[in-house]
Structures are given as structure tokens and as C-alpha cells.
Scaffold this motif. Structure first.
Motif, PDB file in Angstrom:
ATOM      1  N   LEU A  79       0.829  -1.208   0.000  1.00  0.00           N
ATOM      2  CA  LEU A  79       0.000   0.000   0.000  1.00  0.00           C
ATOM      3  C   LEU A  79       0.867   1.264   0.000  1.00  0.00           C
ATOM      4  CD1 LEU A  79      -2.638  -1.192   2.615  1.00  0.00           C
ATOM      5  CD2 LEU A  79      -2.979  -0.943   0.133  1.00  0.00           C
ATOM      6  N   TYR A  80       2.148   1.093   0.325  1.00  0.00           N
ATOM      7  CA  TYR A  80       3.106   2.202   0.355  1.00  0.00           C
ATOM      8  C   TYR A  80       3.785   2.307  -1.008  1.00  0.00           C
ATOM      9  CZ  TYR A  80       7.354   4.790   1.529  1.00  0.00           C
ATOM     10  OH  TYR A  80       8.385   5.690   1.550  1.00  0.00           O
ATOM     11  N   HIS A  81       3.730   3.499  -1.566  1.00  0.00           N
ATOM     12  CA  HIS A  81       4.345   3.712  -2.877  1.00  0.00           C
ATOM     13  C   HIS A  81       5.295   4.905  -2.819  1.00  0.00           C
ATOM     14  CE1 HIS A  81       1.951   0.752  -4.975  1.00  0.00           C
ATOM     15  NE2 HIS A  81       0.932   1.164  -4.247  1.00  0.00           N
ATOM     16  N   ALA A  82       6.564   4.573  -2.902  1.00  0.00           N
ATOM     17  CA  ALA A  82       7.606   5.579  -3.029  1.00  0.00           C
ATOM     18  C   ALA A  82       8.452   5.148  -4.224  1.00  0.00           C
ATOM     19  CB  ALA A  82       8.451   5.638  -1.764  1.00  0.00           C
ATOM     20  N   ILE A  85      10.955   2.108  -3.593  1.00  0.00           N
ATOM     21  CA  ILE A  85      10.443   0.749  -3.387  1.00  0.00           C
ATOM     22  C   ILE A  85       9.677   0.259  -4.611  1.00  0.00           C
ATOM     23  CG2 ILE A  85       8.264   1.294  -2.224  1.00  0.00           C
ATOM     24  CD1 ILE A  85       9.174  -1.143  -0.292  1.00  0.00           C
ATOM     25  N   ASP A  86       9.047   1.175  -5.326  1.00  0.00           N
ATOM     26  CA  ASP A  86       8.386   0.773  -6.576  1.00  0.00           C
ATOM     27  C   ASP A  86       9.417   0.321  -7.608  1.00  0.00           C
ATOM     28  OD1 ASP A  86       5.848   1.124  -5.583  1.00  0.00           O
ATOM     29  OD2 ASP A  86       5.626   3.150  -6.393  1.00  0.00           O
ATOM     30  N   ALA A  87      10.592   0.940  -7.591  1.00  0.00           N
ATOM     31  CA  ALA A  87      11.671   0.508  -8.488  1.00  0.00           C
ATOM     32  C   ALA A  87      12.129  -0.902  -8.131  1.00  0.00           C
ATOM     33  CB  ALA A  87      12.839   1.491  -8.428  1.00  0.00           C
ATOM     34  N   VAL A  88      12.219  -1.197  -6.846  1.00  0.00           N
ATOM     35  CA  VAL A  88      12.595  -2.549  -6.408  1.00  0.00           C
ATOM     36  C   VAL A  88      11.529  -3.547  -6.842  1.00  0.00           C
ATOM     37  CG1 VAL A  88      12.969  -4.027  -4.390  1.00  0.00           C
ATOM     38  CG2 VAL A  88      13.975  -1.742  -4.455  1.00  0.00           C
ATOM     39  N   ARG A  89      10.253  -3.178  -6.673  1.00  0.00           N
ATOM     40  CA  ARG A  89       9.155  -4.079  -7.039  1.00  0.00           C
ATOM     41  C   ARG A  89       9.082  -4.345  -8.534  1.00  0.00           C
ATOM     42  NH1 ARG A  89       5.595  -0.805  -3.147  1.00  0.00           N
ATOM     43  NH2 ARG A  89       5.720  -2.013  -1.228  1.00  0.00           N
TER      44      ARG A  89
END
Length: 128
Positions: A79-82, A85-89
Motif C-alpha cells: 500500500l506504500y508507494h515511493a 520501493i516501486d523501483a525494487v518491485r
């Protein structure tokens, strides 16, 4: 509680990872239900086996609870989007480890995976 066998634990982790990866790779060859839910269920089982490998004397129930805590935290983290971390995902390993988007159904899969792994663990511990 007897100490779990390291070799068996490592084998369970490896087999579970292999089955999980196969469930994603060959999803089109599986029944829809399995293709949709096997990966997340196996992911939670793999977390359980990993914890059992690290904490070999810990009780099965405690391991199952920690598995659920880890799995639910990882799911809620989606639910957290930075940007970082989105790059990692967006990487294959990041997507497999952290997931890509929150789904309530994943929580059910994680619960099933932890329960299945705990059941197998009880059966294995009783046998040894």
C-alpha cells in the motif's frame, strides 16, 4: 521441542521455491485456481520453512504466527508507494519477494500456506 533437521529444512525451502517459480512460469498450463493462488500460498510456506531452518527448536505455532506476521506486513507494505520501493518491485526478484499490489486474497493464500506448512512440520516433527 526437538531440533529440526537442517537437511530436511533446506530441501523443503528449495522444493517450495521451485514449485512457486514453476507455478508462475507454467501458469497457463495449470487450472485457473492454482495459477492464481499457488504462488502466494507457496511463498508463505517458503517463509515458514525458512524460519524453521533458522529457528530449529521453535514451536510450530510460533513459526506459523511469525510467518503470518511477515507475510501480512509484506502485503500491507504494498500500500506504500515511493519511487525507491516501486523501483525494487519492478525487478523480477523484487516482485517475487515483495509483490506488486495489495490484494485481500493474498492474505487468505498466506494463511493457507502457513497452515499447510505448519501441518507438514507437525507431521515431520512427530515422525522424527
Amino acid at each position: 521441542m526437538r531440533e529440526r533437521n537442517r537437511g530436511v529444512g533446506a530441501l523443503l525451502v528449495a522444493v517450495t521455491i521451485g514449485l512457486g517459480l514453476a507455478s508462475r512460469r507454467y501458469a497457463e498450463n495449470l487450472p485457473t485456481f492454482l495459477a492464481e493462488y499457488a504462488g502466494d500460498t507457496l511463498w508463505a510456506a517458503m517463509v515458514f520453512w525458512g524460519l524453521a531452518l533458522l529457528f530449529r527448536r521453535q514451536g510450530t505455532g510460533v513459526l506459523a504466527l511469525f510467518t503470518l506476521a511477515i507475510a501480512f506486513l509484506v502485503e500491507c507494505s504494498q500500500l506504500y508507494h515511493a519511487p525507491w520501493i516501486d523501483a525494487v518491485r519492478r525487478t523480477p526478484a523484487g516482485a517475487l519477494a515483495l509483490g506488486t499490489g495489495f490484494l485481500w486474497s493474498d492474505l487468505v493464500c498466506y494463511s493457507a500456506g502457513a497452515a499447510i506448512a505448519a501441518t507438514v512440520d507437525v507431521l515431520l516433527v512427530r515422525r522424527s
